[in-house]
Write a protein that holds these residues in place. Sequence first.
Motif, PDB file in Angstrom:
ATOM      1  N   ASN A 160     -15.828 135.573 -89.933  1.00  0.00           N
ATOM      2  CA  ASN A 160     -15.261 134.945 -88.732  1.00  0.00           C
ATOM      3  C   ASN A 160     -15.450 135.822 -87.497  1.00  0.00           C
ATOM      4  O   ASN A 160     -15.823 135.339 -86.431  1.00  0.00           O
ATOM      5  CB  ASN A 160     -13.770 134.657 -88.923  1.00  0.00           C
ATOM      6  CG  ASN A 160     -13.572 133.543 -89.928  1.00  0.00           C
ATOM      7  OD1 ASN A 160     -14.467 132.697 -90.071  1.00  0.00           O
ATOM      8  ND2 ASN A 160     -12.467 133.538 -90.644  1.00  0.00           N
ATOM      9  N   LEU A 161     -15.188 137.126 -87.670  1.00  0.00           N
ATOM     10  CA  LEU A 161     -15.322 138.029 -86.529  1.00  0.00           C
ATOM     11  C   LEU A 161     -16.762 138.018 -86.012  1.00  0.00           C
ATOM     12  O   LEU A 161     -17.013 138.057 -84.813  1.00  0.00           O
ATOM     13  CB  LEU A 161     -14.934 139.465 -86.927  1.00  0.00           C
ATOM     14  CG  LEU A 161     -13.451 139.680 -87.274  1.00  0.00           C
ATOM     15  CD1 LEU A 161     -13.249 141.082 -87.817  1.00  0.00           C
ATOM     16  CD2 LEU A 161     -12.559 139.467 -86.068  1.00  0.00           C
ATOM     17  N   ALA A 190      -7.955 139.381 -82.802  1.00  0.00           N
ATOM     18  CA  ALA A 190      -8.880 139.822 -83.851  1.00  0.00           C
ATOM     19  C   ALA A 190      -8.481 141.206 -84.345  1.00  0.00           C
ATOM     20  O   ALA A 190      -8.480 141.491 -85.541  1.00  0.00           O
ATOM     21  CB  ALA A 190     -10.297 139.837 -83.294  1.00  0.00           C
ATOM     22  N   GLU A 242      -9.094 136.953 -76.893  1.00  0.00           N
ATOM     23  CA  GLU A 242      -9.094 136.774 -78.356  1.00  0.00           C
ATOM     24  C   GLU A 242      -9.266 138.095 -79.085  1.00  0.00           C
ATOM     25  O   GLU A 242      -8.971 138.192 -80.264  1.00  0.00           O
ATOM     26  CB  GLU A 242     -10.228 135.823 -78.756  1.00  0.00           C
ATOM     27  CG  GLU A 242      -9.950 134.406 -78.329  1.00  0.00           C
ATOM     28  CD  GLU A 242     -11.084 133.472 -78.699  1.00  0.00           C
ATOM     29  OE1 GLU A 242     -12.024 133.919 -79.369  1.00  0.00           O
ATOM     30  OE2 GLU A 242     -11.011 132.309 -78.308  1.00  0.00           O
ATOM     31  N   TYR A 243      -9.759 139.104 -78.352  1.00  0.00           N
ATOM     32  CA  TYR A 243     -10.051 140.367 -79.017  1.00  0.00           C
ATOM     33  C   TYR A 243      -8.775 140.960 -79.620  1.00  0.00           C
ATOM     34  O   TYR A 243      -8.770 141.454 -80.750  1.00  0.00           O
ATOM     35  CB  TYR A 243     -10.688 141.344 -78.030  1.00  0.00           C
ATOM     36  CG  TYR A 243     -10.913 142.714 -78.641  1.00  0.00           C
ATOM     37  CD1 TYR A 243     -11.904 142.895 -79.592  1.00  0.00           C
ATOM     38  CD2 TYR A 243     -10.132 143.811 -78.281  1.00  0.00           C
ATOM     39  CE1 TYR A 243     -12.110 144.130 -80.168  1.00  0.00           C
ATOM     40  CE2 TYR A 243     -10.333 145.042 -78.852  1.00  0.00           C
ATOM     41  CZ  TYR A 243     -11.326 145.211 -79.805  1.00  0.00           C
ATOM     42  OH  TYR A 243     -11.535 146.430 -80.384  1.00  0.00           O
ATOM     43  N   HIS A 281     -17.161 139.146 -82.084  1.00  0.00           N
ATOM     44  CA  HIS A 281     -16.446 140.408 -81.921  1.00  0.00           C
ATOM     45  C   HIS A 281     -17.197 141.569 -82.551  1.00  0.00           C
ATOM     46  O   HIS A 281     -16.915 142.721 -82.261  1.00  0.00           O
ATOM     47  CB  HIS A 281     -15.054 140.329 -82.554  1.00  0.00           C
ATOM     48  CG  HIS A 281     -14.186 139.307 -81.893  1.00  0.00           C
ATOM     49  ND1 HIS A 281     -13.967 139.291 -80.531  1.00  0.00           N
ATOM     50  CD2 HIS A 281     -13.504 138.245 -82.389  1.00  0.00           C
ATOM     51  CE1 HIS A 281     -13.191 138.262 -80.230  1.00  0.00           C
ATOM     52  NE2 HIS A 281     -12.904 137.611 -81.336  1.00  0.00           N
ATOM     53  N   SER A 294     -19.017 135.563 -86.359  1.00  0.00           N
ATOM     54  CA  SER A 294     -19.425 134.311 -85.713  1.00  0.00           C
ATOM     55  C   SER A 294     -18.709 134.136 -84.366  1.00  0.00           C
ATOM     56  O   SER A 294     -19.204 133.431 -83.504  1.00  0.00           O
ATOM     57  CB  SER A 294     -19.215 133.104 -86.628  1.00  0.00           C
ATOM     58  OG  SER A 294     -17.944 133.154 -87.185  1.00  0.00           O
ATOM     59  N   ASN A 295     -17.549 134.806 -84.183  1.00  0.00           N
ATOM     60  CA  ASN A 295     -16.884 134.733 -82.869  1.00  0.00           C
ATOM     61  C   ASN A 295     -17.393 135.800 -81.911  1.00  0.00           C
ATOM     62  O   ASN A 295     -16.897 135.922 -80.799  1.00  0.00           O
ATOM     63  CB  ASN A 295     -15.371 134.884 -83.018  1.00  0.00           C
ATOM     64  CG  ASN A 295     -14.798 133.714 -83.782  1.00  0.00           C
ATOM     65  OD1 ASN A 295     -15.403 132.644 -83.784  1.00  0.00           O
ATOM     66  ND2 ASN A 295     -13.675 133.903 -84.451  1.00  0.00           N
TER      67      ASN A 295
END
Length: 1768
Positions: free
Chosen positions: A796-797, A759, A755-756, A802, A799-800
Amino acid sequence: MALPRLTGALRSFSNVTKQDNYNEEVADLKVKRSKLHEQILDLDVTWKKIVTFLNEKLEKSEIQSVNEDLNDILQAAKQIVGIDNGKEAIESAAAFLFKTFHLKDCVGHKETKAIKQTFGPFPSSSATAACNATNRITSRFHQDNLTALIQMTEEEYGDRVLFGKNLAFSFDMHDLDHFDELPINGESQKTISLDYKKFLNEHFQEHSTPELKPVEKTNDSFLWCEVEKYLNATLNEMAEATRIEDLCCTLYDMLASVKSGDELQNELFELLGPDGLELIEKLLQNRITIVDRFLNSSNDHKLQALQDNCKKILGENAKPNYGCQVTIQSEQEKQLMKQYRREEKRIARRERKAGEDGDIAEGLMCFDPKELRIQREQALLNARSVPILSRQRDTDVEKIRYPHVYDSQAEAMRTSAFIAGAKMILPEGIQRENNKMYEEVKIPYSEPMPIGFEEKPVYIQDLDEIGQLAFKGMRRLNRIQSIVFETAYNTNENMLICAPTGAGKTNIAMLTVLHEIRQHFQQGVIKKNEFKIVYVAPMKALAAEMTNYFSKRLEPLGIVVKELTGDMQLSKNEILRTQMLVTTPEKWDVVTRKSVGDVALSQIVKLLILDEVHLLHEDRGPVLESIVARTLRQVESTQSMIRILGLSATLPNYLDVATFLHVNPCIGLFYFDGRFRPVPLGQTFLGVKSANKVQQLNNMDEVCYESVLKQVKAGHQVMVFVHARNATVRTAMSLIERAKNSGQISCFLPTQGSEYGHAEKQVQKSRNKQVRELFPDGFSIHHAGMLRQDRNLVENLFSNGHIKVLVCTATLAWGVNLPAHAVIIKGTQIYAAKRGSFVDLGILDVMQIFGRAGRPQFDRFGEGIIITTHDKLSHYLTLLTQQNPIESQFLESLADNLNAEIALGTVTNVEEAVKWISYTYLYVRMRANPLVYGISHKAYQVDPTLAKHREQLVIEVGRKLDKARMIRFEERTGYFSSTDLGRTASHYYIKYNTIETFNEFFDAHKTESDIFAIVSKAEEFDQIKVREEEIEELDALLNNFCELAAPGGVENSYGKINILLQTYISRGEMDSFSLISDSAYVAQNAARIVRALFEIALRKRWPAMTYRLLNLSKVIDKRLWGWASPLRQFSVLPPHILTRLEEKNLTVDKLKDMRKDEIGHMLHHVNIGLKVKQCVHQIPSVTMEASIQPITRTVLRVTLSICPDFTWNDQVHGTVGEPWWIWVEDPTNDHIYHSEYFLVLKKQVISKEAQLLVFTIPIFEPLPSQYYIRAVSDRWLGAEAVCIINFQHLILPERHPPHTELLDLQPLPITALGCEAYEALYNFSHFNPVQTQIFHTLYHTDCNVLLGAPTGSGKTVAAELAIFRVFNKYPTSKAVYIAPLKALVRERMDDWKVRIEEKLGKKVIELTGDVTPDMKSIAKADLIVTTPEKWDGVSRSWQNRNYVKQVTILIIDEIHLLGEERGPVLEVIVSRTNFISSHTEKPVRIVGLSTALANARDLADWLNIHQMGLFNFRPSVRPVPLEVHIQGFPGQHYCPRMASMNKPTFQAIRSHSPAKPVLIFVSSRRQTRLTALELIAFLATEEDPKQWLNMDEREMENIIGTLRDSNLKLTLAFGIGMHHAGLHERDRKTVEELFVNCKVQVLIATSTLAWGVNFPAHLVIIKGTEYYDGKTRRYVDFPITDVLQMMGRAGRPQFDDQGKAVILVHDIKKDFYKKFLYEPFPVESSLLGVLSDHLNAEIAGGTITSKQDAMDYITWTYFFRRLIMNPR
């Protein structure tokens, strides 16, 4: 009286308002620390030193250029440190730079490194600039000189050792007090435990040993010996010896005070006399040791000294000191103190008798500390074995155990181990670390509360379907929610819930919302228009979040949730369609203050949710208090149920808050302490020690980095909170820099996953440079200045996972729910635009931020770290362990809030105001802690409810407001009444002091720049200060963006405000963060203040000023200067086009006339022409035409037709309408005669339909040349229209002939009728003066008569006299009596059927639309009673109807109605009658009865009356004199304005007619009902609610049983009748019967009653003078005749010596009524409009056959007369 015993411990950190003259103890830690701080600062080269050094050494000529160089260094420092750290930091940075560069030529590697190490990354250009500037300065000196400067400071302090460094310390003797600082991390770390036994053994072994006595003696033996010596020496001469101890005490007291040596010297000299000089010298030299020894001797002694001190201070000063009182006394001790006090009093009495000068001795009456001490120790030993709480103390509130309070702290306080008066014990297991750089206090997280056996979680599936829909997706409620579930979801109780942040309070609010919805759920349908729910959130960001949350959850139920804040205005319809409003306290306060506009709104609120109630002690607390007080009073006055739910963080005095919210503590109070956090929280407090500001910032960064690193290494995410937007980037950069330098950067890098990549792509798309740069290192930033999408991306970043470290501002904590494992607050200095300076971060913010620590699903616990300076450490420790009760701030804004209540009409006198204060939190706290609020203990004992004190407060504030003309306060009666100024202040939220400023500076002739200057001085901006570092930027703004002069310039705060406001309008860019936030604050408030000024000017009727202010307020709203092109208001046009338009000077009018291609060519942009053309036509404009008619010589009626002339576009104009202000101004006298607010609706614009406005204005002679009617758009610049009223060809009506004087005649007896049958009809013996004067003309002659006399002067008798004349002289003829309404005909028939038909045997017949008898009975009739229309219909075919020709007399009642809409019918009847009599040669006598007329002569001429038959009396010739009160009410809308009249109506009844009958006239059936219900609500709050019912209640119940109307049943029970056409005949009769016989005191009726039924009352109230006209679909005024008729019902001839009328009108019509109620009204003809109908009728009837006939016919009319007299 017991004196409050305040311990130093309680005082040292409480932030309760300090009394000015309270001498702070030097022992206070804070002071010590700041002193040390200053000393250390002096050790270094400071900026001040450099500047003074240079100024001393240099010539005057050089100083100028050196100052410039110094300035350059400051600038460079500013860029390196950043503006947001304040002046101090910048200066110390500058000094650092100077020191670094003073021997260097250029910026070398070493210097760069030094700067980087201290400040983090920095712009190299700044360093170079600083270096060059330093070199320029140093070049003027010899190197040694400079080195000398630098070394001088070093040497000066070189040999100094920091205080205490060289002392050898031994711990043998030093026994720690239980309220000393906790011991420092040393070798002998004492374990601190809460075990009481242990504590006792340690302390009291030594204290209770007998050897203590001599120890104490030696301890202050020095003092003892000296005093002994002195006394022995002086004894020889002095008669009486003061006892040694006594003198010791006195002297010690003096030495321990905070006075300087000199002051003491004088006092000691006065005390000891010349012999004591030696002693004085010794005492002063050894002052410190004496005091220290004494203090260290033992704790009890210290306490004793403190108490003494206290006594002394309190003795001198009646005002209390601040602080909470805590006393712990055993029973014996209490007795002891009582005895001691008794002793004291006795001595005092003795002394007073002796009349000595007992000045000094007074505080220390025979006070033997030693003796007292022995007894105290004894008592303490006894207390060891006695249980502490031996008997229930009434004062001890904490005793009661409330079912839902889980407060471990309170429980700890209940245990016997609790030592009150000590600083609050920190939790167990605490770790402290103390090193050179910082001190750290770690509080570990607490274990969650064990689950009780009766606790059962609530599962969503067990709820009813409404609950299941709302909580979709959740399995069950959490612990707290389950505990409160029963109360919240199934009862209507008020609730207060105190729980830690993040414990799920929002869902509790949800439960109460659902309970409310379920109450309005019937047969599967939610009745949405029956309820409103209001959720008050403290910040806009929070309001937005809550709106989203509730919308999502309630969507399945179809409930609409809307946000109502400063950003989100809602129209009236939107509010009506919404069931739940989320709003801020200020907004809701304003909405309910104007209760009028939204009266219905605040009345259907059924649930009020207050979030974050602990805000009560902040600046915004008073707003919450006033909302709650208003709601609670509404609950009591209207008996409606409004549930209040308070949500708050944990606060210490939750009981007070519960009392304030009217929460029942046994049911609705829930308190959960920290053990209930969903994720337990560990807290760390770090206090950075360095004194040098630069060093301090550097250390903070260092400490911050270490904390971040530790968390990240453990695999956690971290949020770092800073307090300025630009500090986010700088902190992130400095952290990365440190990580790279120490080689730890690898820990921060984001994990490379699938997912990085995705992002990364998203980040690269971002427009924010910093976000892109920081992301690869695993950092990011977040603040309100970023774009919405960037903020969402960062959230978002994070909470995920990153982003490892997110640096953000506090807005994130309030607005968005983003948890992290650890949160760090870096620095606690925050810039507050409100205060205009740096303030400590509020405890609420800290709690909110800490609330974000710990992610509920993943973490076992969260960590909160706060990094502050060392001197603030203890402050935050106390705050976060909750020890300060929250106090009320209400007193500061009492004036504003009282004014708001008076303007609202809820407080009308002192008594009500006193009651109102009892609903505030202030009242709760005043009773709990009177000292803080300046109430002496004694006053409180005498007056436990504080009624006297509250009354004092109210009267003081009342006087202040009265002085500022915001209210009228009549001290004698205690009545308050609101003024326009006060209402404006209330609606626009203007502070009292600002109004004072306006009163002082504001007048009709100020220019725009004067207005800006006045606005800048408003109190709302008090907090904005000028800071050094901004001056330069402000100067630049002043030169670039300010169009008007800014008095005060950049140095003064009001100058700064002015500059910011103008810059805001000019859309100037600012760099400094503090200026940006100040500017937003200024703009927001200035807009409101200018609006208020506009309203004030409008009310004062200053046209030029009003116009100027309206424009200025639009200038601020639109951010455009008035001279810019109005097209700048359209965002669709590109800026260069607009600039070209302005250069070419193309005005809107020019553009309207040009074609689109012409415009395109002019602007060198062919395609833009169309757009410009469209925009030009969208600027609102109207065309106006006015026609005027003079009504009298001084009054002009203006009919204004307004036609919209623009194209409507929903994007630009919205969907409702465009508001305009319209006023009539007289340019020569500078005065506004009429003004109103006018809405041009969308549909009218689209259909281009004109609207009519009709109003009256005064004119004066000699005639002015012209008036202007000005229409100005409320929203658009450049949208206005002017219409000129010209008086050139105006013909004024002639002056009216004088009234008939009432002659002073002997009253005529009724025997003058000469006929016994007639005399028997009357129940009085003499005619009244009016009847006496007209008797002869009516009864003995045949000439036509016009009688003008006020209502109630007996005109009906006059009509009867004329009828008797016909019966006597022409028995075969008929008499016709015409009354204007069927109701009047009815009334006359009922009366005459009995009196004339039965008693006189004459036939009376009714001829109306309801009753049409046959021809035969009409032919037989002697007297026909009919209405104008019916008679018109009958007499139209007079040739075929014989009985019409037999009429000899026509009596027209209320003939002044000629001027109203039914007037033409009357006119035609009279004309036709005259026409008939001229044809049949048979004269018909006409008798006209009317109220007093202005132009009676014209009417008389037309009726063929000569001087003999004209009687026109003054309006004042009433049988009962009348007193009239007119009150104006503001408000544009009808219904709310009516509602605001209810309270004044009730008061008018109470003051003018408490026991006599009252008639209230309203305009509609609905209003009768609403008014009656409101009056009942007011009655309900009185002692005797049924005071208006004057009969037995049981009897009344029987009557009520017979009624049909349900509302009437309710109101009659309270003695209030209703009367309107919608009632059943029998109900109406019942009501009339009851009222006439005074069984019910108040009758509320529609206006028809005034004409229809004659039952007068003592007091008549006319509630509103408009009614809704169905034809034109708007509210129109009652005809003036109706108003006069209603007033005429006041005063009952047989009972009253005077009548009273109270007229409540719309404030803009007040002047009009004032004029015409006393001045007779001219009667005009209104035949012209319907002339065709009547001509048609005559032609059909054969009366008119040719044009000439028609002309002749018109000459018979009244219209023809008036046409000649008053052609306009």
